[in-house]
Design an enzyme around this catalytic site. Structure first.
Site, PDB file in Angstrom:
ATOM      1  N   TRP A 103       1.224 -36.766 -53.942  1.00 58.02           N
ATOM      2  CA  TRP A 103       1.369 -35.371 -53.518  1.00 58.02           C
ATOM      3  C   TRP A 103       0.314 -34.496 -54.166  1.00 58.02           C
ATOM      4  O   TRP A 103      -0.211 -33.568 -53.530  1.00 58.02           O
ATOM      5  CB  TRP A 103       2.781 -34.866 -53.808  1.00 58.02           C
ATOM      6  CG  TRP A 103       3.830 -35.613 -53.044  1.00 58.02           C
ATOM      7  CD1 TRP A 103       4.783 -36.443 -53.552  1.00 58.02           C
ATOM      8  CD2 TRP A 103       4.015 -35.632 -51.611  1.00 58.02           C
ATOM      9  NE1 TRP A 103       5.547 -36.964 -52.531  1.00 58.02           N
ATOM     10  CE2 TRP A 103       5.104 -36.483 -51.342  1.00 58.02           C
ATOM     11  CE3 TRP A 103       3.362 -35.000 -50.544  1.00 58.02           C
ATOM     12  CZ2 TRP A 103       5.557 -36.726 -50.038  1.00 58.02           C
ATOM     13  CZ3 TRP A 103       3.813 -35.242 -49.257  1.00 58.02           C
ATOM     14  CH2 TRP A 103       4.901 -36.100 -49.016  1.00 58.02           C
ATOM     15  N   ASP A 172       3.840 -27.593 -58.113  1.00 56.90           N
ATOM     16  CA  ASP A 172       4.678 -28.212 -57.091  1.00 56.90           C
ATOM     17  C   ASP A 172       5.890 -28.823 -57.790  1.00 56.90           C
ATOM     18  O   ASP A 172       5.780 -29.848 -58.461  1.00 56.90           O
ATOM     19  CB  ASP A 172       3.866 -29.291 -56.346  1.00 56.90           C
ATOM     20  CG  ASP A 172       4.685 -29.991 -55.269  1.00 56.90           C
ATOM     21  OD1 ASP A 172       5.893 -29.722 -55.136  1.00 56.90           O
ATOM     22  OD2 ASP A 172       4.087 -30.822 -54.545  1.00 56.90           O
ATOM     23  N   LYS A 196      14.674 -32.111 -51.610  1.00 61.44           N
ATOM     24  CA  LYS A 196      14.885 -33.071 -52.688  1.00 61.44           C
ATOM     25  C   LYS A 196      16.073 -32.646 -53.553  1.00 61.44           C
ATOM     26  O   LYS A 196      16.983 -33.408 -53.782  1.00 61.44           O
ATOM     27  CB  LYS A 196      13.642 -33.217 -53.581  1.00 61.44           C
ATOM     28  CG  LYS A 196      12.287 -33.495 -52.911  1.00 61.44           C
ATOM     29  CD  LYS A 196      12.235 -34.652 -52.035  1.00 61.44           C
ATOM     30  CE  LYS A 196      10.933 -35.084 -51.380  1.00 61.44           C
ATOM     31  NZ  LYS A 196       9.707 -34.394 -51.495  1.00 61.44           N
TER      32      LYS A 196
HETATM   33  C1  LIG Z   1       8.358 -34.478 -50.756  1.00 65.16           C
HETATM   34  C2  LIG Z   1       7.270 -33.810 -51.529  1.00 65.16           C
HETATM   35  C3  LIG Z   1       6.303 -33.012 -50.901  1.00 65.16           C
HETATM   36  C4  LIG Z   1       6.259 -32.836 -49.409  1.00 65.16           C
HETATM   37  O1  LIG Z   1       7.261 -31.982 -49.007  1.00 65.16           O
HETATM   38  P1  LIG Z   1       7.393 -31.519 -47.472  1.00 65.16           P
HETATM   39  O2  LIG Z   1       8.454 -30.462 -47.587  1.00 65.16           O
HETATM   40  O3  LIG Z   1       7.807 -32.703 -46.689  1.00 65.16           O
HETATM   41  O4  LIG Z   1       6.090 -30.972 -47.046  1.00 65.16           O
HETATM   42  C5  LIG Z   1       5.366 -32.402 -51.693  1.00 65.16           C
HETATM   43  N1  LIG Z   1       5.343 -32.548 -53.022  1.00 65.16           N
HETATM   44  C6  LIG Z   1       6.258 -33.309 -53.664  1.00 65.16           C
HETATM   45  C7  LIG Z   1       6.193 -33.441 -55.146  1.00 65.16           C
HETATM   46  C8  LIG Z   1       7.241 -33.964 -52.932  1.00 65.16           C
HETATM   47  O5  LIG Z   1       8.150 -34.715 -53.569  1.00 65.16           O
END
Ligand SMILES: *Cc1c(COP(=O)(O)O)cnc(C)c1O
Length: 360
Positions: A103, A172, A196
């Protein structure tokens, strides 16, 4: 109850059962309105109260001061990858990125394809992202430093955030938001796709320090500009109403049932310790991340062979333990043990793992 399994999915992932029950119970008639939350106007008093509740609870849980705005956007965390450089690097300057996995690399790529000046300040690619880099020398002129606090696929997590001094961190936190308290001192922005740890897919939480809004240019598309959402309390257009509603219920559960982020953190550590220490002593299951860098949320591990891994995942599913397959890009196994996955689920998993090992 009701044939629910222990859910170790990485995302979308488990939600607290009381939250799901409250959604079910109020689904046809939200708050006496005679309508579902999915049927009411986002401009109604009823929905406005839900949105404000989600914002207020976020501020309380993370102890945010009034310099921060809490926003809800669509497009997932992945849209943030492009919005961050688009908004913050339009007036010149460059940004530092730390590449700790899939990511993080995608976030970096979205800056690079816009031809924004970015630098990889540190990377753990040399050992397949099994650790978090330490003692990083950040560019003192950087506009921001981008980090991924928890690496969902590689199973690593920053045990503590680096000191970036005056440079705001943009983080993030998709897979560890609300799992532990956060020291906001050097943080300019946090973002997280909800699916998540805090809700369903479709809503992305953005916590942004107001001074960063001054960097947002006027000549980018309205829907890609943070100022659009900050100026309208996330209601420039129809927000992800159901997602925000569910987030508000999850945050209520965190505050009123769990008792806040310190308590959540203690429980999450207990869950992770149980699993890691069992594996470390098993001589069979091998955690893939280095000890000081292990994720408390996504426990990635290998068995002695791929064939055993396949059998392990299938047999686990027969025993009501779901979602243990590693991400398709890395293989192996992964137990995602987010906030809503309880200690009982982890101890049932460990019991199953012992049993499987004894028969392998
Ligand atoms: C799942 C995830 C993403 C992507 O998220 P989306 O909402 O599907 O765009 C980005 N960064 C991390 C750390 C993730 O776990």
């Amino acid at each position: 109850m009701e044939n629910r399994i222990h859910n170790f999915n990485a995302g979308p992932a488990a939600l607290p059962l009381p939250v799901l029950e409250e959604i079910r119970n109020s689904f046809l008639n939200f708050n006496g309105s005679g309508m579902s939350i999915t049927e009411i106007s986002h401009r109604s008093k009823g929905f406005e109260a839900v949105l404000n509740d989600a914002v207020t609870r976020t501020k309380r849980l993370l102890k945010l001061n009034d310099q921060y705005e809490v926003l809800f956007l669509q497009g997932g965390a992945s849209l943030q990858f492009c919005m961050i450089p688009l908004n913050f690097l339009s007036q010149g300057g460059s940004a530092d990125y730390v590449n700790t996995g899939t990511w993080a690399a995608k976030a970096l790529k979205e800056a690079q394809i816009q031809n924004k000046p970015v630098k990889v300040a540190a990377s753990s690619e040399d050992r397949n992202f099994c650790y978090i880099p330490q003692n990083i020398a950040f560019n003192k002129e950087a506009v921001y430093v981008h980090l991924t606090s928890n690496n969902t696929i590689k199973g690593t997590q920053w045990a503590s955030l680096p000191d970036t001094g005056k440079i705001p961190m943009v983080i993030d936190m998709s897979s560890d938001i609300m799992s532990r308290p956060v020291d906001m001192e050097h943080i300019g922005m946090i973002y997280a796709g909800a699916q998540k740890n805090i809700g369903p897919a479709g809503a992305c939480m953005v916590i942004i320090r107001k001074d960063l809004l001054d960097l947002c240019p006027g000549n980018i598309p309205t829907m890609l500009n943070y100022r659009t959402f900050a100026e309208k309390n996330s209601m420039y257009n129809t927000p992800p109403c159901f997602g925000i509603y569910t987030i508000s219920l999850v945050l209520k559960w965190l505050e009123e049932t769990v008792g806040g982020l310190e308590k959540m953190d203690a429980l999450n550590r207990q869950k992770a310790d149980l699993l890691y220490s069992f594996m470390d002593n098993s001589g069979f299951y091998k955690a893939t991340a280095d000890k000081g860098s292990r994720s408390l949320m996504n426990v990635t591990f290998r068995l002695p062979s791929e064939d055993l891994e396949k059998r392990f995942i299938a047999k686990a599913a027969e025993n009501h333990l779901g979602g243990l397959k590693g991400h398709r890009s890395v293989g192996g196994c992964r137990a995602s043990i987010y906030n809503a996955t309880g200690l009982n689920a982890v101890s049932d998993l460990v019991a199953f793992m012992k049993e499987f090992q004894s028969q392998a």
